[in-house]
Design a protein around this motif. Structure first.
Motif, PDB file in Angstrom:
ATOM      1  N   LYS A 117       0.955  -1.366   0.061  1.00 25.09           N
ATOM      2  CA  LYS A 117      -0.002   0.166   0.085  1.00 25.09           C
ATOM      3  C   LYS A 117       0.821   1.247  -0.100  1.00 25.09           C
ATOM      4  N   HIS A 118       0.429   2.251  -0.906  1.00 26.97           N
ATOM      5  CA  HIS A 118       1.337   3.340  -0.890  1.00 26.97           C
ATOM      6  C   HIS A 118       0.347   4.585  -1.193  1.00 26.97           C
ATOM      7  N   PHE A 119       0.719   5.790  -0.795  1.00 23.21           N
ATOM      8  CA  PHE A 119      -0.030   7.081  -1.365  1.00 23.21           C
ATOM      9  C   PHE A 119       0.989   7.942  -1.961  1.00 23.21           C
ATOM     10  N   ASP A 120       1.320   8.081  -3.261  1.00 26.42           N
ATOM     11  CA  ASP A 120       2.112   8.584  -3.905  1.00 26.42           C
ATOM     12  C   ASP A 120       3.455   8.222  -3.608  1.00 26.42           C
ATOM     13  N   SER A 161      -2.989   3.645  11.142  1.00 28.31           N
ATOM     14  CA  SER A 161      -4.535   3.372  11.051  1.00 28.31           C
ATOM     15  C   SER A 161      -4.776   3.038   9.723  1.00 28.31           C
ATOM     16  N   THR A 162      -4.040   3.220   8.515  1.00 25.35           N
ATOM     17  CA  THR A 162      -4.238   2.666   7.232  1.00 25.35           C
ATOM     18  C   THR A 162      -4.267   1.305   7.290  1.00 25.35           C
ATOM     19  N   PHE A 163      -3.477   0.583   8.279  1.00 22.90           N
ATOM     20  CA  PHE A 163      -3.078  -0.880   8.148  1.00 22.90           C
ATOM     21  C   PHE A 163      -4.486  -1.587   8.650  1.00 22.90           C
ATOM     22  N   ILE A 164      -4.934  -0.985   9.813  1.00 23.94           N
ATOM     23  CA  ILE A 164      -6.245  -1.453  10.466  1.00 23.94           C
ATOM     24  C   ILE A 164      -7.292  -1.327   9.573  1.00 23.94           C
ATOM     25  N   LYS A 165      -7.481  -0.101   8.863  1.00 27.07           N
ATOM     26  CA  LYS A 165      -8.497   0.236   7.944  1.00 27.07           C
ATOM     27  C   LYS A 165      -8.599  -1.014   6.755  1.00 27.07           C
ATOM     28  N   MET A 166      -7.297  -1.374   6.285  1.00 26.70           N
ATOM     29  CA  MET A 166      -7.275  -2.302   5.283  1.00 26.70           C
ATOM     30  C   MET A 166      -7.628  -3.537   5.802  1.00 26.70           C
ATOM     31  N   LEU A 167      -7.347  -3.972   7.059  1.00 24.61           N
ATOM     32  CA  LEU A 167      -7.837  -5.169   7.740  1.00 24.61           C
ATOM     33  C   LEU A 167      -9.429  -5.357   7.682  1.00 24.61           C
ATOM     34  N   LEU A 168      -9.876  -4.227   8.095  1.00 26.10           N
ATOM     35  CA  LEU A 168     -11.454  -4.040   8.363  1.00 26.10           C
ATOM     36  C   LEU A 168     -12.329  -4.026   6.944  1.00 26.10           C
ATOM     37  N   GLY A 169     -11.546  -3.742   5.826  1.00 24.73           N
ATOM     38  CA  GLY A 169     -12.153  -3.561   4.427  1.00 24.73           C
ATOM     39  C   GLY A 169     -12.516  -2.100   4.186  1.00 24.73           C
ATOM     40  N   LEU A 170     -11.974  -1.281   5.027  1.00 18.65           N
ATOM     41  CA  LEU A 170     -12.649   0.385   4.768  1.00 18.65           C
ATOM     42  C   LEU A 170     -11.508   0.846   3.939  1.00 18.65           C
ATOM     43  N   GLU A 171     -10.257   0.227   3.778  1.00 19.51           N
ATOM     44  CA  GLU A 171      -9.299   0.730   2.799  1.00 19.51           C
ATOM     45  C   GLU A 171      -8.820  -0.239   1.761  1.00 19.51           C
ATOM     46  N   PRO A 172      -8.636  -0.039   0.392  1.00 27.78           N
ATOM     47  CA  PRO A 172      -8.157  -1.322  -0.360  1.00 27.78           C
ATOM     48  C   PRO A 172      -6.738  -1.286  -0.336  1.00 27.78           C
ATOM     49  N   VAL A 173      -6.351  -2.379  -0.746  1.00 31.97           N
ATOM     50  CA  VAL A 173      -4.936  -2.783  -0.710  1.00 31.97           C
ATOM     51  C   VAL A 173      -4.316  -2.564  -2.143  1.00 31.97           C
ATOM     52  N   ASP A 174      -3.191  -2.153  -2.580  1.00 33.54           N
ATOM     53  CA  ASP A 174      -2.831  -2.039  -3.924  1.00 33.54           C
ATOM     54  C   ASP A 174      -2.482  -3.404  -4.438  1.00 33.54           C
TER      55      ASP A 174
END
Length: 590
Positions: free
Chosen positions: A288-291, A320-333
């Motif tokens: 996962k990355h942002f820019d 926080s991004t990691f746990i949001k990915m775990l919860l399905g609230l943030e997509p993985v790249d």
């Protein structure tokens, strides 16, 4: 000791609610005072009264004449149009302190001095407010939750800053490590009165228990005597002599003591009806990355059953991004996260929950469920859960709009637990919670029969709850450490010490080899190198002198200051490196 602040017989009420009555205390020069109290009992109100932002019903507040006071509010307000730099100097600041402001803001990870305050998050604004207060160099610092929104690195820096010199401060904080290391006096606001303990947090815990035990014994003695006196009151006729009337008056005073109730700690809440299968979740080489900011890179982890994991790291490293990915609230790249079929997440976020302000506290919980099944035929009602987290029966029928910030966070926590999850994911759960509630939450999580992930900067809390750490170091680097936070810090210190020693030994060995080879002479090439080094060092020293003069001047622009501040440490490194090499060559020549 010079008295800075003297508070005598202070009282404050809101309608029928009395926060404190007839309290007195003083703060002298060099005293670092921590104020402890349960949520909703008046900590922030007391600080607001002392800062002149809130009125009071009675009593006296006397500051030493010409005392300069700096106040950090829990939720500061800034003009959204003003820049970070302007915000730092809008309270008694001086423009010549720009360089110092840059240094303090850098420690607090605020780097764009021209950014409008309206573009900053609430946490960033709190850090700018903290820098503002520190830069005014007040005689007395009054700080309301200074560690909120600071990561561990910032907290440890602030600890060191406040410990240096003869600083005087009064602060409210839930961070018990911070209290223990910074404060030398603890004030406890309890049952509308105040108690003073001349020591740190560990000393306070010991002496507070002694006070409670003594009070409990006093109430028990009063109850025994009360039964005897009550029998006498029932037997005696109404027409009493002087001695009898005196005894009657004493009886009513005794009755007040006997009918007191000390708040007993709740029994530990142990559930046995939480089932979770052997498959929890597996991170299969996720990225996962942002820019250009890397959060995760080919990260693999298989979470164990009943594991209690802590996640730590600086702000912005992706916790926080990691746990949001775990919860399905943030997509993985790239990669994927596989969740077990039996997993039921309970998520406590930093953002909190929007409540219906006109709803009663108890109704917020019963809208979710009437009870939680603890197993073995035991049930925990909504009211019992609220009482376990220190909402009295009266408070449960209050409206939400009457709750303090800390009480709202506590209610939000109850809404998460009432759903009976088997996997708790808690993102900064300790923010704004009082210490008594933290102790209850610690016990709850220690006994919780499911899985737990906690993101927190509260070192004391992490030590109590977690047995495994993921340390986010930034740019996708993650350290997997089998232990709690204190164990990790001890390990890190040993590693740093080992690396420093190895580096020092290597340099000493190199020096010794030059020193003891008496036949060694500079070669032609080394002589030319030494001459060039002398020229380079002179040029670098001149550049350093010019930068230092420019930084101390008042005409340098902010962009130039930023560029120079970046160049200065590079210069120092180059100077150290060239100077060390010149010394090595000069020893050969001698």
């Amino acid at each position: 000791m010079i008295p800075y602040l003297d508070v005598q017989h202070l009282s404050k009420s809101f309608g029928a609610l009395t926060l404190f009555h007839d309290i007195s205390f003083s703060i002298g020069e060099g005293q670092r005072v921590g104020l402890i109290a349960k949520n909703g009992t008046g900590k922030s109100t007391l600080l607001s009264i002392l800062s002149g932002k809130e009125g009071y019903d009675g009593g006296d507040i006397v500051f030493r004449r010409d005392l300069k006071v700096g106040f950090l509010e829990q939720t500061p307000y800034f003009d959204p149009q003003e820049s970070v730099l302007d915000a730092c100097f809008n309270h008694q600041g001086e423009e010549e302190k720009v360089l110092r402001a840059k240094q303090v803001l850098t420690q607090l990870k605020i780097r764009n001095l021209q950014q409008p305050m309206g573009q900053l998050s609430g946490g960033q604004q709190k850090r700018v407010a903290l820098a503002n207060v520190l830069l005014t160099e007040p005689d007395l610092l009054i700080l309301d939750e200074p560690t909120n929104h600071l990561d561990l690195e910032m907290i440890e820096w602030l600890e060191g800053y406040l410990q240096r010199g003869n600083r005087t401060l009064l602060m409210v904080t839930h961070d018990r490590f911070f209290l223990d290391r910074v404060c030398n006096i603890i004030l406890e606001l309890d049952d509308k009165t105040i108690y003073a303990y001349r020591g740190n947090y560990a000393y306070y815990l010991e002496k507070r228990q002694e006070r409670i035990d003594n009070r409990r014994a006093e109430i028990a003695r009063a109850n025994n005597l009360y039964r005897t006196e009550l029998e006498w009151m029932r037997r005696m006729p109404q027409a009493r002599g002087h001695k009898a009337r005196y005894r009657e008056e004493a009886f009513y005073e005794l009755e007040k003591v006997a009918k007191q109730r000390l708040e007993e700690r709740q029994l530990r809440l142990k559930a046995s009806n939480v089932y979770i299968g052997s498959k929890i979740f597996e991170c299969q080489y996720i990225s996962k990355h942002f820019d250009d900011v890397v959060i995760l890179k080919d990260f693999y982890y298989n979470f164990s059953r009943f594991e209690k994991m802590g996640i730590v790291g600086s702000n912005g490293t992706g916790k926080s991004t990691f746990i949001k990915m775990l919860l399905g609230l943030e997509p993985v790249d790239d990669g994927r996260i596989v969740i077990g079929d039996t997993v039921r997440f309970g998520y406590f976020s930093q953002e909190g929950l929007q409540f219906n302000e006109q709803q009663k506290v108890i109704d917020v919980i019963t809208d979710i469920a009437d009870y939680v099944d603890l197993g073995s035929g035991r049930k925990l009602s909504a009211s019992q859960l609220l009482q376990y987290f220190l909402f009295t029966p009266e408070q449960q029928y209050n409206y939400v709009y009457k709750l303090s910030g800390g009480e709202r966070r506590k209610l939000y926590l109850c809404t998460v637990l009432m759903r009976n999850p088997n996997f708790l994911v808690l993102d900064e759960p300790t923010n704004d919670l009082d210490i008594v509630t933290l102790q209850i939450l610690e016990e709850y999580l220690q006994d919780f029969p499911g899985c737990v992930i906690v993101v927190s900067h509260d070192r004391y809390f992490m030590d109590k709850v977690v047995d495994h750490l993921l340390v986010f170091k930034g740019q996708g680097e993650i350290k997997d450490f089998p232990g709690n936070y204190t164990q990790y810090r001890e390990w890190s210190a040993l590693e740093e010490s080992k690396e420093t020693k190895e580096s020092r030994d290597s340099k000493e060995t190199n020096k010794a080899s030059y020193r003891h080879d008496e036949r060694r002479r500079l070669s032609y090439k080394e002589k030319r190198e030494m001459e060039q080094l002398e020229k380079d060092i002179a040029v670098l020293e001149e550049e350093k002198k010019q930068i230092e003069e420019a930084l101390c001047g008042s005409t340098t622009s902010v962009d130039e200051i930023t560029a120079m501040s970046k160049r200065l440490p590079q210069l120092n490194e180059e100077l150290d490196e060239k100077s060390m090499r010149w010394l090595e060559l000069s020893e050969i020549d001698n």
